[in-house]
Design an enzyme around this catalytic site. Structure first.
Site, PDB file in Angstrom:
ATOM      1  CE1 TYR A 171      -3.024  12.886  13.563  1.00 21.42           C
ATOM      2  CE2 TYR A 171      -4.867  11.557  14.364  1.00 21.42           C
ATOM      3  CZ  TYR A 171      -3.800  12.397  14.612  1.00 21.42           C
ATOM      4  OH  TYR A 171      -3.500  12.763  15.896  1.00 21.42           O
TER       5      TYR A 171
ATOM      6  CB  THR B 171      -3.993  -6.327  19.293  1.00 19.16           C
ATOM      7  OG1 THR B 171      -4.699  -6.547  18.065  1.00 19.16           O
ATOM      8  CG2 THR B 171      -4.913  -5.686  20.305  1.00 19.16           C
TER       9      THR B 171
END
Length: 324
Positions: A166, A240
Protein backbone atom coordinates in the site's frame (compact mmCIF):
# COMPACT_ATOMS: atom_id res chain seq x y z
CA UNK A 1 0.75 -3.43 42.80
CA UNK A 2 -1.74 -3.92 40.01
CA UNK A 3 -5.39 -4.33 40.89
CA UNK A 4 -8.23 -5.57 38.77
CA UNK A 5 -9.86 -2.86 36.71
CA UNK A 6 -13.56 -2.88 35.93
CA UNK A 7 -13.55 -1.97 32.25
CA UNK A 8 -17.30 -1.51 31.95
CA UNK A 9 -17.90 2.05 30.79
CA UNK A 10 -21.59 2.03 30.03
CA UNK A 11 -24.40 -0.44 30.57
CA UNK A 12 -25.20 -2.37 27.37
CA UNK A 13 -28.89 -1.71 28.03
CA UNK A 14 -28.32 2.00 27.47
CA UNK A 15 -27.53 1.38 23.83
CA UNK A 16 -31.17 0.44 23.31
CA UNK A 17 -32.09 4.09 23.79
CA UNK A 18 -30.20 5.16 20.68
CA UNK A 19 -32.05 5.39 17.36
CA UNK A 20 -30.97 3.23 14.45
CA UNK A 21 -27.65 4.26 12.92
CA UNK A 22 -27.98 7.01 10.35
CA UNK A 23 -25.37 8.05 7.81
CA UNK A 24 -23.54 11.09 9.10
CA UNK A 25 -22.78 14.10 6.98
CA UNK A 26 -19.42 13.86 5.22
CA UNK A 27 -18.71 17.31 6.60
CA UNK A 28 -18.56 15.83 10.09
CA UNK A 29 -14.98 15.55 11.19
CA UNK A 30 -13.66 12.00 11.51
CA UNK A 31 -12.62 12.86 15.07
CA UNK A 32 -16.23 13.03 16.31
CA UNK A 33 -15.86 10.41 19.02
CA UNK A 34 -14.63 10.23 22.60
CA UNK A 35 -13.30 7.77 25.16
CA UNK A 36 -15.40 9.08 28.06
CA UNK A 37 -18.40 11.26 28.76
CA UNK A 38 -17.80 14.99 28.71
CA UNK A 39 -20.25 17.70 29.68
CA UNK A 40 -20.03 20.17 26.83
CA UNK A 41 -23.67 20.63 25.89
CA UNK A 42 -23.51 18.22 22.98
CA UNK A 43 -23.41 14.45 22.48
CA UNK A 44 -20.06 12.93 21.55
CA UNK A 45 -20.13 9.13 21.29
CA UNK A 46 -18.17 7.05 23.81
CA UNK A 47 -16.90 3.56 22.83
CA UNK A 48 -20.19 1.73 23.38
CA UNK A 49 -21.82 4.05 20.82
CA UNK A 50 -19.06 4.23 18.19
CA UNK A 51 -20.60 1.56 15.99
CA UNK A 52 -24.14 2.93 16.31
CA UNK A 53 -23.79 6.58 15.35
CA UNK A 54 -22.08 6.21 11.98
CA UNK A 55 -22.73 3.45 9.46
CA UNK A 56 -19.10 3.70 8.32
CA UNK A 57 -18.06 2.67 11.84
CA UNK A 58 -20.33 -0.36 12.16
CA UNK A 59 -17.38 -2.72 12.70
CA UNK A 60 -16.92 -1.06 16.10
CA UNK A 61 -20.21 -2.71 17.12
CA UNK A 62 -20.54 -5.70 14.78
CA UNK A 63 -16.95 -6.79 14.17
CA UNK A 64 -15.71 -10.25 15.12
CA UNK A 65 -11.98 -9.42 15.37
CA UNK A 66 -11.93 -6.29 17.48
CA UNK A 67 -9.17 -4.89 19.68
CA UNK A 68 -8.01 -4.51 22.38
CA UNK A 69 -8.49 -7.81 24.22
CA UNK A 70 -7.89 -9.29 27.63
CA UNK A 71 -4.97 -11.69 27.15
CA UNK A 72 -5.76 -14.78 29.17
CA UNK A 73 -2.48 -16.63 29.36
CA UNK A 74 -4.22 -19.99 29.74
CA UNK A 75 -5.56 -19.53 26.19
CA UNK A 76 -2.20 -18.81 24.56
CA UNK A 77 -0.76 -21.24 22.02
CA UNK A 78 2.98 -21.72 21.59
CA UNK A 79 3.96 -21.39 17.93
CA UNK A 80 7.53 -22.56 17.27
CA UNK A 81 7.44 -20.93 13.83
CA UNK A 82 7.23 -17.40 15.23
CA UNK A 83 10.62 -15.83 14.55
CA UNK A 84 12.01 -12.72 16.26
CA UNK A 85 10.71 -9.37 15.06
CA UNK A 86 13.18 -7.39 12.95
CA UNK A 87 13.54 -3.63 13.38
CA UNK A 88 15.26 -1.67 10.60
CA UNK A 89 16.23 1.96 11.17
CA UNK A 90 18.85 2.12 8.43
CA UNK A 91 21.35 2.85 11.17
CA UNK A 92 20.01 6.39 11.45
CA UNK A 93 18.33 8.38 14.16
CA UNK A 94 15.00 9.96 13.31
CA UNK A 95 13.17 13.20 13.84
CA UNK A 96 9.51 13.39 14.67
CA UNK A 97 6.75 15.75 15.71
CA UNK A 98 5.00 15.17 19.01
CA UNK A 99 1.34 16.20 19.07
CA UNK A 100 -1.46 16.62 21.56
CA UNK A 101 -4.33 15.37 19.39
CA UNK A 102 -6.88 15.84 22.15
CA UNK A 103 -7.09 12.07 22.47
CA UNK A 104 -3.49 10.85 22.51
CA UNK A 105 0.11 11.88 22.82
CA UNK A 106 1.22 11.11 19.29
CA UNK A 107 4.72 11.06 17.82
CA UNK A 108 4.84 11.02 14.02
CA UNK A 109 8.20 10.36 12.35
CA UNK A 110 9.62 12.69 9.78
CA UNK A 111 8.79 11.14 6.38
CA UNK A 112 12.47 11.36 5.43
CA UNK A 113 13.34 8.79 8.07
CA UNK A 114 12.37 5.24 7.18
CA UNK A 115 11.76 2.92 10.12
CA UNK A 116 10.23 -0.45 9.43
CA UNK A 117 9.57 -3.84 11.00
CA UNK A 118 9.36 -7.29 9.46
CA UNK A 119 9.68 -10.91 10.52
CA UNK A 120 7.85 -12.34 13.46
CA UNK A 121 4.22 -13.03 12.46
CA UNK A 122 4.48 -10.56 9.56
CA UNK A 123 4.68 -11.58 5.90
CA UNK A 124 5.52 -8.09 4.68
CA UNK A 125 7.53 -5.01 5.64
CA UNK A 126 5.64 -2.42 7.67
CA UNK A 127 6.62 1.24 7.94
CA UNK A 128 6.30 3.19 11.21
CA UNK A 129 3.50 5.76 10.96
CA UNK A 130 2.93 6.82 14.57
CA UNK A 131 3.88 6.19 18.19
CA UNK A 132 0.79 6.59 20.38
CA UNK A 133 0.51 6.72 24.17
CA UNK A 134 -2.44 5.49 26.21
CA UNK A 135 -2.45 6.12 29.97
CA UNK A 136 -4.74 6.13 32.97
CA UNK A 137 -5.84 8.51 35.71
CA UNK A 138 -4.77 5.86 38.22
CA UNK A 139 -1.83 3.46 38.21
CA UNK A 140 -4.03 0.35 37.90
CA UNK A 141 -5.49 1.40 34.55
CA UNK A 142 -4.38 3.04 31.34
CA UNK A 143 -3.38 0.18 29.06
CA UNK A 144 -5.82 -0.84 26.33
CA UNK A 145 -4.87 -4.50 26.55
CA UNK A 146 -5.26 -6.37 29.83
CA UNK A 147 -3.26 -9.34 31.07
CA UNK A 148 -5.38 -11.89 32.92
CA UNK A 149 -7.84 -9.12 33.69
CA UNK A 150 -5.23 -6.68 34.95
CA UNK A 151 -4.44 -3.28 33.51
CA UNK A 152 -1.17 -1.33 33.52
CA UNK A 153 -0.54 2.41 33.98
CA UNK A 154 -0.13 2.83 30.23
CA UNK A 155 0.57 1.28 26.85
CA UNK A 156 2.82 2.40 23.99
CA UNK A 157 1.57 1.50 20.54
CA UNK A 158 3.89 1.69 17.52
CA UNK A 159 1.56 1.77 14.52
CA UNK A 160 2.92 0.64 11.15
CA UNK A 161 1.42 0.22 7.68
CA UNK A 162 2.22 -2.37 5.00
CA UNK A 163 4.59 -0.53 2.67
CA UNK A 164 4.94 -3.53 0.34
CA UNK A 165 1.28 -3.49 -0.71
CA UNK A 166 0.00 0.00 0.00
CA UNK A 167 1.02 3.58 -0.75
CA UNK A 168 0.14 5.09 2.63
CA UNK A 169 -1.46 4.49 6.02
CA UNK A 170 -4.97 5.54 4.95
CA UNK A 171 -5.06 2.98 2.15
CA UNK A 172 -3.50 0.24 4.28
CA UNK A 173 -5.80 0.80 7.28
CA UNK A 174 -8.84 -0.47 5.38
CA UNK A 175 -7.06 -3.23 3.46
CA UNK A 176 -6.05 -6.85 4.22
CA UNK A 177 -2.73 -7.24 6.10
CA UNK A 178 -2.65 -3.45 6.21
CA UNK A 179 -1.53 -2.60 9.73
CA UNK A 180 0.94 -3.96 12.30
CA UNK A 181 0.92 -2.59 15.84
CA UNK A 182 3.74 -3.27 18.29
CA UNK A 183 2.39 -2.81 21.79
CA UNK A 184 4.44 -2.39 24.98
CA UNK A 185 2.99 -2.10 28.47
CA UNK A 186 4.14 0.87 30.58
CA UNK A 187 5.07 0.39 34.23
CA UNK A 188 6.36 2.80 36.88
CA UNK A 189 9.94 2.89 38.10
CA UNK A 190 12.50 5.32 39.50
CA UNK A 191 14.17 5.42 36.08
CA UNK A 192 12.51 5.83 32.71
CA UNK A 193 13.03 4.32 29.29
CA UNK A 194 15.54 6.41 27.30
CA UNK A 195 13.17 7.00 24.37
CA UNK A 196 10.15 7.86 26.52
CA UNK A 197 12.34 10.12 28.64
CA UNK A 198 12.91 12.27 25.55
CA UNK A 199 9.16 12.59 25.11
CA UNK A 200 8.14 12.96 28.74
CA UNK A 201 10.82 15.08 30.36
CA UNK A 202 9.43 18.34 31.71
CA UNK A 203 10.95 20.56 29.01
CA UNK A 204 9.24 18.53 26.29
CA UNK A 205 5.88 17.41 27.66
CA UNK A 206 4.94 20.93 28.76
CA UNK A 207 5.15 22.02 25.10
CA UNK A 208 2.00 20.02 24.29
CA UNK A 209 -0.28 20.91 27.20
CA UNK A 210 -3.28 21.61 24.97
CA UNK A 211 -5.06 20.14 21.96
CA UNK A 212 -3.30 20.91 18.64
CA UNK A 213 0.00 21.75 20.37
CA UNK A 214 3.02 20.28 18.60
CA UNK A 215 6.74 20.04 19.29
CA UNK A 216 9.60 18.82 17.09
CA UNK A 217 12.06 16.26 18.46
CA UNK A 218 15.29 15.28 16.72
CA UNK A 219 17.92 12.58 17.13
CA UNK A 220 15.54 9.86 18.29
CA UNK A 221 16.59 6.22 18.23
CA UNK A 222 13.45 4.09 18.03
CA UNK A 223 15.45 1.02 19.05
CA UNK A 224 15.75 2.58 22.52
CA UNK A 225 12.01 2.12 22.97
CA UNK A 226 12.12 -1.66 22.53
CA UNK A 227 12.71 -3.79 25.65
CA UNK A 228 15.57 -6.28 25.50
CA UNK A 229 13.66 -9.39 24.47
CA UNK A 230 12.66 -11.36 21.39
CA UNK A 231 9.52 -12.79 23.04
CA UNK A 232 6.03 -11.58 22.23
CA UNK A 233 2.35 -12.45 21.95
CA UNK A 234 0.46 -11.95 18.69
CA UNK A 235 -3.12 -12.05 17.44
CA UNK A 236 -5.25 -10.70 14.59
CA UNK A 237 -7.40 -7.73 15.54
CA UNK A 238 -8.50 -4.24 14.70
CA UNK A 239 -7.58 -0.60 14.95
CA UNK A 240 -8.77 0.59 18.37
CA UNK A 241 -10.31 3.88 17.20
CA UNK A 242 -13.16 4.41 14.71
CA UNK A 243 -13.71 3.04 12.10
CA UNK A 244 -12.28 -0.06 13.90
CA UNK A 245 -11.06 -1.71 10.66
CA UNK A 246 -10.10 -5.35 11.25
CA UNK A 247 -6.78 -5.14 9.45
CA UNK A 248 -4.27 -5.14 12.33
CA UNK A 249 -1.73 -7.72 13.38
CA UNK A 250 -0.95 -7.05 17.05
CA UNK A 251 2.45 -7.85 18.54
CA UNK A 252 2.64 -7.43 22.32
CA UNK A 253 6.22 -7.39 23.59
CA UNK A 254 6.72 -9.56 26.67
CA UNK A 255 8.60 -7.00 28.75
CA UNK A 256 7.37 -3.56 29.80
CA UNK A 257 8.99 -0.15 29.46
CA UNK A 258 9.26 2.19 32.42
CA UNK A 259 8.39 5.81 33.16
CA UNK A 260 8.68 7.69 36.45
CA UNK A 261 5.77 8.64 38.66
CA UNK A 262 6.45 12.30 37.86
CA UNK A 263 6.31 11.62 34.11
CA UNK A 264 3.00 9.80 34.53
CA UNK A 265 1.72 12.78 36.53
CA UNK A 266 2.79 15.10 33.68
CA UNK A 267 0.79 13.01 31.21
CA UNK A 268 -2.31 13.29 33.39
CA UNK A 269 -1.97 17.09 33.32
CA UNK A 270 -2.37 17.20 29.53
CA UNK A 271 -5.70 18.63 28.40
CA UNK A 272 -7.87 17.12 25.70
CA UNK A 273 -9.12 20.66 24.98
CA UNK A 274 -7.78 23.93 23.65
CA UNK A 275 -6.46 26.40 26.27
CA UNK A 276 -9.59 28.57 26.17
CA UNK A 277 -11.87 25.62 27.04
CA UNK A 278 -12.41 23.81 30.34
CA UNK A 279 -9.57 21.49 31.39
CA UNK A 280 -10.32 17.81 30.77
CA UNK A 281 -7.49 15.37 31.39
CA UNK A 282 -6.49 13.20 28.44
CA UNK A 283 -6.04 10.23 30.79
CA UNK A 284 -8.12 7.04 30.51
CA UNK A 285 -7.90 7.30 26.71
CA UNK A 286 -8.59 3.60 26.26
CA UNK A 287 -11.16 1.49 24.48
CA UNK A 288 -12.66 -1.30 26.63
CA UNK A 289 -11.54 -4.84 25.80
CA UNK A 290 -13.45 -6.72 23.12
CA UNK A 291 -14.50 -10.41 22.90
CA UNK A 292 -11.82 -12.80 21.64
CA UNK A 293 -14.44 -15.06 20.00
CA UNK A 294 -12.78 -17.65 17.73
CA UNK A 295 -9.35 -16.06 17.47
CA UNK A 296 -6.06 -17.62 18.54
CA UNK A 297 -3.48 -15.87 20.69
CA UNK A 298 -0.06 -17.14 19.62
CA UNK A 299 3.28 -16.71 21.34
CA UNK A 300 6.93 -17.64 20.90
CA UNK A 301 7.27 -18.09 24.67
CA UNK A 302 7.79 -21.82 25.13
CA UNK A 303 5.90 -23.13 28.14
CA UNK A 304 6.77 -26.80 27.54
CA UNK A 305 8.99 -26.97 30.63
CA UNK A 306 5.99 -26.06 32.77
CA UNK A 307 3.98 -29.01 31.52
CA UNK A 308 1.05 -28.88 29.13
CA UNK A 309 -1.61 -29.30 31.80
CA UNK A 310 -0.43 -26.57 34.16
CA UNK A 311 -2.27 -23.39 33.21
CA UNK A 312 -1.72 -21.99 36.71
CA UNK A 313 2.02 -22.42 36.37
CA UNK A 314 1.81 -20.81 32.99
CA UNK A 315 -0.02 -17.78 34.39
CA UNK A 316 2.55 -17.52 37.17
CA UNK A 317 5.36 -17.46 34.64
CA UNK A 318 3.64 -14.65 32.75
CA UNK A 319 3.28 -12.63 35.96
CA UNK A 320 7.00 -12.89 36.49
CA UNK A 321 7.57 -12.16 32.82
CA UNK A 322 5.65 -8.89 32.76
CA UNK A 323 7.48 -7.77 35.89
CA UNK A 324 10.68 -8.23 33.90
Amino acid sequence: SITLWDISIISPSLSLCLPAAQPISSKLHEGWWAYKDVVQGSFVPVPSFWGLVNSAWNLCAMGKRQSPIDIETSHMIFDPHLTPLRLNTGGRRMGGTMYNTGKHVSLRPDKAHLVNISGGPLGYSYRLEEVRLHFGSEDAQGSEHLLNGQGFPGEVQLIHYNQDLYANYSEAAKSPHGIAVVSIFIKLSENSNAFLNRMLNRDTITRINYKHDAFLLMGLNIADLYPDTTRYITYEGSITIPPCYETSTWILINKPVYVTQMQMHSLRLLSQNEPYKIFLSMSDNTRPTQPLLQRCIRTNINFSKQGRDCPNNRALQIDRWIDG
